[in-house]
Design an enzyme around this catalytic site. Structure first.
Site, PDB file in Angstrom:
ATOM      1  N   ASP B  52      -2.795  56.124 -70.495  1.00 17.06           N
ATOM      2  CA  ASP B  52      -3.757  56.387 -71.564  1.00 17.06           C
ATOM      3  C   ASP B  52      -4.794  57.431 -71.165  1.00 17.06           C
ATOM      4  O   ASP B  52      -4.953  57.743 -69.986  1.00 17.06           O
ATOM      5  CB  ASP B  52      -4.498  55.087 -71.920  1.00 17.06           C
ATOM      6  CG  ASP B  52      -3.684  54.235 -72.877  1.00 17.06           C
ATOM      7  OD1 ASP B  52      -2.811  54.788 -73.566  1.00 17.06           O
ATOM      8  OD2 ASP B  52      -3.930  53.008 -72.923  1.00 17.06           O
ATOM      9  N   TYR B 113      -0.342  48.956 -60.295  1.00  9.81           N
ATOM     10  CA  TYR B 113      -1.589  49.527 -60.788  1.00  9.81           C
ATOM     11  C   TYR B 113      -2.749  48.994 -59.960  1.00  9.81           C
ATOM     12  O   TYR B 113      -2.681  47.901 -59.399  1.00  9.81           O
ATOM     13  CB  TYR B 113      -1.830  49.133 -62.251  1.00  9.81           C
ATOM     14  CG  TYR B 113      -1.061  49.971 -63.247  1.00  9.81           C
ATOM     15  CD1 TYR B 113      -1.603  51.146 -63.758  1.00  9.81           C
ATOM     16  CD2 TYR B 113       0.200  49.582 -63.679  1.00  9.81           C
ATOM     17  CE1 TYR B 113      -0.904  51.908 -64.676  1.00  9.81           C
ATOM     18  CE2 TYR B 113       0.910  50.352 -64.602  1.00  9.81           C
ATOM     19  CZ  TYR B 113       0.350  51.517 -65.092  1.00  9.81           C
ATOM     20  OH  TYR B 113       1.033  52.276 -65.997  1.00  9.81           O
TER      21      TYR B 113
END
Lengths: 248, 248
Positions: B52, B113
């Site tokens: 994003d 992540y």
């Protein structure tokens, strides 16, 4: 008069240095603007150092001189009030009341600067403005050996950029260390009772010249002795430089 | 057709995410522009993930598909050529030739992540866009205990933002660790075979809710079971998120 000592840190990327000047936004101006908002008057702001455009500070001190008419904010609440009024790239860590004869610049015993290098053939996308990218493998040991030859009281006239009007160019380096590893971040940490204009950036460029084999540790004493700027290394760029520690 | 796998890292601050879209500059567009400059044709570029806007990557992979007509550059010279054509906040670490049936997204075994938090009452001027600032003291132990309850194969339907059209919301979390210290940087590291839309940011917000005493480690299994987005924590902002590791 109430004299307040603020401990700050700031990212220098967006600023034309610390000191107020006509052609750009400075850290001093932002501190003064924020102080005006919270104290209801624009106080004189005096810093511990004049950092150049793009130079950072992990530790920086300045005083605010408040008149009797300033809004009264308890000393332990000042840091939070200032932070709410300052941009996000300047932080106030603490505030302390000081006597009238304390001076943020002249009362300094010593300061430490760090020069931060990203030493990898691939640039680091996260430290573009926060470290100097040097792609060739640095010789940490050779640089550290050379750094030790600078320690002590010397005339550093050859390690000063022109444009300064200081008369006395003798300074005492307390320590000068090289740490880190080739492939990652390498740090030069140097402490002294005072620094000449661009002195840390020239000393750092001189260590790079040692790593490149252009100078040796043994040649440092005669290099200092020569007082010849052209014999020292390049002036490294400002974005790797941090004012790291200020001791009163 | 020559298929080249590039290993990248990028700072997401200046980008509208990875994937090409109409309303802003993306990492994919920059990679395509750079590839066009050096190969003399504009190749299809396929990424390992759609990060994003504002999300960073320490490790990211994408393929270039070059035709017979593309300029011939030896594989071991591609990283340097690409770096010279890319902006400084995107780096190419290496390039590797791959078979036609390799897919940068579907061939992934697992990804890790990191969610990075600056946990100090004072904001950090150097990580404004590189870490989420959370001022209250985090309870590392309680968060780590809760994180372990997420490990394994579960239906994570309650940990997904709306706007995604995936049918299967079962994912397997391989590990989920909380490290660092209150007062400094705190890191959440989570690896899985795949992630739902905003899953890491919601999991991270859920750990914060645990630290705040709004949820407990023991309530995690029923929270997962409920598949109710409103019972999980907030979606933390994108600028603390890093794609950290991609394993093929």
């Amino acid at each position: 008069m109430r004299k307040i000592l603020l401990k700050l840190s700031f990212c220098g990327t967006g600023y034309c240095g610390y000191q107020v000047q006509n052609n750009g936004i400075t850290v001093q101006k932002c501190v003064q603007d924020a102080a005006e908002k919270i104290f209801g008057e624009r106080p004189p702001v005096t810093g511990c150092s004049r950092t150049d455009s793009g130079v950072h500070a992990r530790e920086f001190y300045c005083t605010l001189e408040l008149s009797e008419k300033a809004n009264v904010i308890p000393t332990d609440k000042i840091y939070a009030a200032m932070n709410s009024a300052l941009p996000n790239d300047i932080s106030v860590h603490s505030a302390e009341e000081k006597d009238g004869d304390f001076h943020p610049r002249y009362s300094v015993v010593y300061k430490e600067y760090e020069y931060l290098i990203w030493n990898n053939r691939i640039r680091d996308p996260f430290s573009e403005k926060l470290a100097f990218h040097y792609p060739k493998k640095l010789d940490i040991e050779a640089m550290n050996e050379a750094a030790q030859k600078f320690v002590g009281k010397h005339d550093f006239a050859g390690f000063m950029s022109s444009g300064s009007d200081v008369a006395d160019t003798v300074r005492e380096i307390k320590y000068f260390t090289v740490s880190g590893e080739a492939g990652g971040f390498v740090r030069f940490n140097v402490a002294a009772d005072g620094f000449l204009y661009n002195m840390v950036r020239i000393l750092s460029g001189t260590l790079i010249a040692v790593s490149e084999g252009k100078l040796t540790a043994d040649s440092v004493p005669s290099l200092i002795e020569s007082k010849d700027r052209s014999k020292a290394g390049a002036t490294l760029p400002p974005h790797g430089l941090y004012l790291n520690k200020v001791v009163y």
